[in-house]
Design a protein around this motif. Sequence first.
Motif, PDB file in Angstrom:
ATOM      1  N   UNK A  52      -2.015  97.170  22.312  1.00 46.39           N
ATOM      2  CA  UNK A  52      -1.600  97.743  21.025  1.00 46.39           C
ATOM      3  C   UNK A  52      -1.298  96.637  20.012  1.00 46.39           C
ATOM      4  N   UNK A  53      -1.452  96.966  18.747  1.00 42.64           N
ATOM      5  CA  UNK A  53      -1.111  96.043  17.669  1.00 42.64           C
ATOM      6  C   UNK A  53       0.408  95.998  17.532  1.00 42.64           C
ATOM      7  N   UNK A  54       0.949  94.809  17.330  1.00 41.34           N
ATOM      8  CA  UNK A  54       2.370  94.654  17.072  1.00 41.34           C
ATOM      9  C   UNK A  54       2.558  94.560  15.562  1.00 41.34           C
ATOM     10  N   UNK A  55       3.519  95.331  15.034  1.00 39.23           N
ATOM     11  CA  UNK A  55       3.724  95.423  13.593  1.00 39.23           C
ATOM     12  C   UNK A  55       5.128  94.979  13.199  1.00 39.23           C
ATOM     13  N   UNK A  56       5.196  94.218  12.112  1.00 41.57           N
ATOM     14  CA  UNK A  56       6.478  93.772  11.581  1.00 41.57           C
ATOM     15  C   UNK A  56       6.567  94.115  10.102  1.00 41.57           C
ATOM     16  N   UNK A  57       7.715  94.630   9.693  1.00 46.24           N
ATOM     17  CA  UNK A  57       8.054  94.844   8.295  1.00 46.24           C
ATOM     18  C   UNK A  57       8.612  93.538   7.752  1.00 46.24           C
ATOM     19  N   UNK A  58       8.125  93.103   6.592  1.00 54.73           N
ATOM     20  CA  UNK A  58       8.679  91.926   5.934  1.00 54.73           C
ATOM     21  C   UNK A  58       9.892  92.409   5.151  1.00 54.73           C
ATOM     22  N   UNK A  59      11.096  92.190   5.704  1.00 51.80           N
ATOM     23  CA  UNK A  59      12.332  92.646   5.082  1.00 51.80           C
ATOM     24  C   UNK A  59      12.651  91.777   3.865  1.00 51.80           C
ATOM     25  N   UNK A  60      12.561  90.457   4.060  1.00 53.16           N
ATOM     26  CA  UNK A  60      12.758  89.497   2.972  1.00 53.16           C
ATOM     27  C   UNK A  60      12.140  88.178   3.407  1.00 53.16           C
ATOM     28  N   UNK A  61      12.399  87.102   2.677  1.00 54.84           N
ATOM     29  CA  UNK A  61      11.788  85.806   2.988  1.00 54.84           C
ATOM     30  C   UNK A  61      12.203  85.241   4.334  1.00 54.84           C
ATOM     31  N   UNK A  62      13.307  85.709   4.885  1.00 53.99           N
ATOM     32  CA  UNK A  62      13.799  85.126   6.130  1.00 53.99           C
ATOM     33  C   UNK A  62      13.899  86.121   7.288  1.00 53.99           C
ATOM     34  N   UNK A  63      13.433  87.358   7.117  1.00 55.70           N
ATOM     35  CA  UNK A  63      13.581  88.364   8.168  1.00 55.70           C
ATOM     36  C   UNK A  63      12.332  89.229   8.300  1.00 55.70           C
ATOM     37  N   UNK A  64      11.893  89.386   9.555  1.00 56.94           N
ATOM     38  CA  UNK A  64      10.848  90.344   9.910  1.00 56.94           C
ATOM     39  C   UNK A  64      11.470  91.365  10.838  1.00 56.94           C
ATOM     40  N   UNK A  65      11.063  92.631  10.727  1.00 56.69           N
ATOM     41  CA  UNK A  65      11.610  93.691  11.581  1.00 56.69           C
ATOM     42  C   UNK A  65      10.471  94.376  12.329  1.00 56.69           C
ATOM     43  N   UNK A  66      10.604  94.475  13.642  1.00 62.36           N
ATOM     44  CA  UNK A  66       9.621  95.162  14.469  1.00 62.36           C
ATOM     45  C   UNK A  66       9.611  96.646  14.121  1.00 62.36           C
TER      46      UNK A  66
END
Length: 151
Positions: free
Chosen positions: A116-130
């Motif tokens: 499966x593809x792993x997806x991350x939300x770009x929360x801001x310049x210093x944080x990614x959220x699964x």
Amino acid sequence: MKKTVFVIIACAALTAACNNGKKASNTADAQANTTATADSIVYEGVLPAADCAGIRYRLAVANDSTQGFSLTESYLKSETEVENTYAYAGKLEEQKATVGGKENTYYKLPMGKNEPTTNFLVVNDSTLRLVNDQLEEAATKELNYDLKLVK
């Protein structure tokens, strides 16, 4: 140009070493860590898991036009002991999408054939959220699914 070639070669070597997402050895894990060159952006975090103490993620994203990535997932027996490590490499797909009425940027990481593809939300310049495959955040807000910028 030399840095771009290095990142591409390192990603190719990592892909061959980890056998398209199969269990990686300590050597493949070390190779994944070396792809975080001076031009890479590195995120890390320990995320919750149902069957183990957590999963330590280390994501290195090339900071150039190649959009290459290297992801290492270490399944933890305890806070300090690793049970299994898996390494992946490929080309990150950046996508804009509207979820819950808000447009966001997402990183989609193709993990290989039959994975499966792993997806991350770009929360801001210093944080990614699964996030899940529909790009939705976890319903449970008490659990931390964030990777933080380390380099």
